[in-house]
Design an enzyme around this catalytic site. Structure first.
Site, PDB file in Angstrom:
ATOM      1  N   LYS A  11       1.135  -1.128  -0.084  1.00  0.00           N
ATOM      2  CA  LYS A  11       0.045  -0.062  -0.006  1.00  0.00           C
ATOM      3  C   LYS A  11       0.725   1.251  -0.066  1.00  0.00           C
ATOM      4  O   LYS A  11       1.994   1.258   0.283  1.00  0.00           O
ATOM      5  CB  LYS A  11      -0.891  -0.074   1.249  1.00  0.00           C
ATOM      6  CG  LYS A  11      -1.971  -0.994   1.083  1.00  0.00           C
ATOM      7  CD  LYS A  11      -3.211  -0.971   2.277  1.00  0.00           C
ATOM      8  CE  LYS A  11      -3.885  -2.115   2.110  1.00  0.00           C
ATOM      9  NZ  LYS A  11      -5.238  -2.049   3.207  1.00  0.00           N
ATOM     10  N   TYR A  51     -12.427  -1.658  -3.894  1.00  0.00           N
ATOM     11  CA  TYR A  51     -12.738  -1.953  -2.616  1.00  0.00           C
ATOM     12  C   TYR A  51     -14.238  -1.830  -2.693  1.00  0.00           C
ATOM     13  O   TYR A  51     -15.022  -1.260  -1.540  1.00  0.00           O
ATOM     14  CB  TYR A  51     -12.233  -0.800  -1.587  1.00  0.00           C
ATOM     15  CG  TYR A  51     -10.886  -1.116  -0.943  1.00  0.00           C
ATOM     16  CD1 TYR A  51     -10.444  -2.452  -0.230  1.00  0.00           C
ATOM     17  CD2 TYR A  51      -9.614  -0.398  -1.451  1.00  0.00           C
ATOM     18  CE1 TYR A  51      -9.388  -2.779   0.050  1.00  0.00           C
ATOM     19  CE2 TYR A  51      -8.413  -0.837  -0.997  1.00  0.00           C
ATOM     20  CZ  TYR A  51      -8.381  -1.893  -0.345  1.00  0.00           C
ATOM     21  OH  TYR A  51      -6.982  -2.263   0.277  1.00  0.00           O
ATOM     22  N   ASN A 114      -2.250   0.034   6.767  1.00  0.00           N
ATOM     23  CA  ASN A 114      -1.601  -1.109   7.400  1.00  0.00           C
ATOM     24  C   ASN A 114      -0.871  -1.620   6.351  1.00  0.00           C
ATOM     25  O   ASN A 114      -0.741  -2.992   6.297  1.00  0.00           O
ATOM     26  CB  ASN A 114      -2.970  -1.814   8.077  1.00  0.00           C
ATOM     27  CG  ASN A 114      -4.017  -2.019   6.656  1.00  0.00           C
ATOM     28  OD1 ASN A 114      -3.786  -1.802   5.713  1.00  0.00           O
ATOM     29  ND2 ASN A 114      -4.765  -2.952   7.351  1.00  0.00           N
ATOM     30  N   HIS A 117      -2.344  -5.444   1.549  1.00  0.00           N
ATOM     31  CA  HIS A 117      -3.606  -6.165   1.109  1.00  0.00           C
ATOM     32  C   HIS A 117      -3.389  -7.289   0.746  1.00  0.00           C
ATOM     33  O   HIS A 117      -2.264  -7.654  -0.049  1.00  0.00           O
ATOM     34  CB  HIS A 117      -4.065  -5.383   0.057  1.00  0.00           C
ATOM     35  CG  HIS A 117      -5.616  -6.047  -0.643  1.00  0.00           C
ATOM     36  ND1 HIS A 117      -6.866  -6.041   0.000  1.00  0.00           N
ATOM     37  CD2 HIS A 117      -5.565  -7.244  -1.489  1.00  0.00           C
ATOM     38  CE1 HIS A 117      -7.539  -6.942  -0.653  1.00  0.00           C
ATOM     39  NE2 HIS A 117      -6.737  -7.552  -1.808  1.00  0.00           N
ATOM     40  N   GLU A 128      -9.585 -10.266  -8.161  1.00  0.00           N
ATOM     41  CA  GLU A 128      -8.529  -9.332  -7.770  1.00  0.00           C
ATOM     42  C   GLU A 128      -7.399  -9.463  -8.933  1.00  0.00           C
ATOM     43  O   GLU A 128      -7.006  -8.242  -9.117  1.00  0.00           O
ATOM     44  CB  GLU A 128      -8.030  -9.226  -6.457  1.00  0.00           C
ATOM     45  CG  GLU A 128      -9.310  -8.788  -5.362  1.00  0.00           C
ATOM     46  CD  GLU A 128      -8.914  -8.936  -3.930  1.00  0.00           C
ATOM     47  OE1 GLU A 128      -9.924  -8.324  -3.032  1.00  0.00           O
ATOM     48  OE2 GLU A 128      -7.901  -9.292  -3.619  1.00  0.00           O
TER      49      GLU A 128
HETATM   50  N1  UDP Z   1      -9.954  -0.327   6.806  1.00  0.00           N
HETATM   51  C1  UDP Z   1     -10.019   0.954   7.641  1.00  0.00           C
HETATM   52  N2  UDP Z   1     -10.783   0.898   8.826  1.00  0.00           N
HETATM   53  C2  UDP Z   1     -11.445  -0.208   9.342  1.00  0.00           C
HETATM   54  C3  UDP Z   1     -11.414  -1.282   8.685  1.00  0.00           C
HETATM   55  C4  UDP Z   1     -10.466  -1.290   7.412  1.00  0.00           C
HETATM   56  O1  UDP Z   1      -9.566   1.996   7.393  1.00  0.00           O
HETATM   57  O2  UDP Z   1     -12.100  -0.218  10.372  1.00  0.00           O
HETATM   58  C5  UDP Z   1      -9.144  -0.294   5.708  1.00  0.00           C
HETATM   59  C6  UDP Z   1      -7.744  -1.064   5.926  1.00  0.00           C
HETATM   60  O3  UDP Z   1      -6.934  -0.285   5.258  1.00  0.00           O
HETATM   61  C7  UDP Z   1      -8.164  -2.467   5.408  1.00  0.00           C
HETATM   62  C8  UDP Z   1      -8.950  -1.971   4.426  1.00  0.00           C
HETATM   63  O4  UDP Z   1      -9.961  -1.246   4.664  1.00  0.00           O
HETATM   64  O5  UDP Z   1      -6.745  -3.209   4.920  1.00  0.00           O
HETATM   65  C9  UDP Z   1      -9.953  -3.384   3.810  1.00  0.00           C
HETATM   66  O6  UDP Z   1     -10.588  -3.816   4.902  1.00  0.00           O
HETATM   67  P1  UDP Z   1     -10.717  -5.244   5.350  1.00  0.00           P
HETATM   68  O7  UDP Z   1     -11.767  -5.549   6.380  1.00  0.00           O
HETATM   69  O8  UDP Z   1     -11.116  -6.197   3.891  1.00  0.00           O
HETATM   70  O9  UDP Z   1      -9.488  -5.883   6.048  1.00  0.00           O
HETATM   71  P2  UDP Z   1      -8.204  -6.589   5.504  1.00  0.00           P
HETATM   72  O10 UDP Z   1      -8.867  -7.746   4.328  1.00  0.00           O
HETATM   73  O11 UDP Z   1      -7.128  -5.766   4.422  1.00  0.00           O
HETATM   74  O12 UDP Z   1      -7.382  -7.215   6.549  1.00  0.00           O
HETATM   75 MG    MG Z   2     -10.174  -7.563   2.803  1.00  0.00          MG
END
Ligand code: UDP
Ligand code: MG
Length: 139
Positions: A11, A51, A114, A117, A128
């Site tokens: 990211k 997303y 974080n 991805h 994807e």
């Molecule tokens: N995210 C965020 N706030 C939240 C949850 C997710 O900003 O409370 C962002 C974060 O960058 C995350 C992405 O949205 O990686 C996608 O969320 P997901 O729940 O799919 O998490 P991941 O699969 O990336 O662990």
């Molecule tokens: Mg996810």
């Protein structure tokens, strides 16, 4: 278990911080083969499309802004049980909950920024990978 492909993104936070090389090394040391890789910058439309599953969530607009703020590295990765395996190597979405030794524990700043991805299921990985790579790039 069988050999499988998954999709990953380094990211914008991690690329800007100069952590892309260490994250790629972490992934390779964990046993993944990099099948395809490119650096790009997402448009707002691409980030919203990628997303889309989260479009009703309160964090969606912030997430789109974050993912378009600078270059990212998109990757196709391969190994046994790659989808589940990458999720383990990444660690929890919120780095505060990520296990020791995971990529997010090492490099993530917070639940939004974080650093990486990874696809959450084999079907998602296919979608994807197709979003970012052509058939020829995935040979
Ligand atoms: N995210 C965020 N706030 C939240 C949850 C997710 O900003 O409370 C962002 C974060 O960058 C995350 C992405 O949205 O990686 C996608 O969320 P997901 O729940 O799919 O998490 P991941 O699969 O990336 O662990
Ligand atoms: Mg996810």
């Amino acid at each position: 278990m069988s050999v499988e492909r998954t999709f990953s993104i380094v990211k914008p936070d991690a690329v800007a911080a100069g952590q892309a090389g260490e994250i790629l090394a972490h992934i390779e040391k964990a046993g993944f083969r990099i099948v395809a890789l490119k650096m790009m910058r997402l448009t707002e439309a691409q980030a919203r499309g990628f997303y889309a599953v989260h479009r009703e969530r309160p964090f969606f607009n912030g997430l789109v802004k974050f993912m378009t703020e600078g270059p990212i590295i998109v990757m196709a990765l391969e190994c046994e049980d790659a989808v589940k395996g990458l999720r383990e190597v990444m660690g929890a979405t919120n780095p505060a909950n990520a296990a020791e030794g995971t990529i997010r524990k090492r490099f993530a700043q917070n639940i939004e920024r974080n650093c990486i991805h990874g696809s959450d299921a084999p079907e998602t990985a296919e979608t994807e990978l197709r979003f970012f790579f052509s058939t020829a790039e995935l040979l």
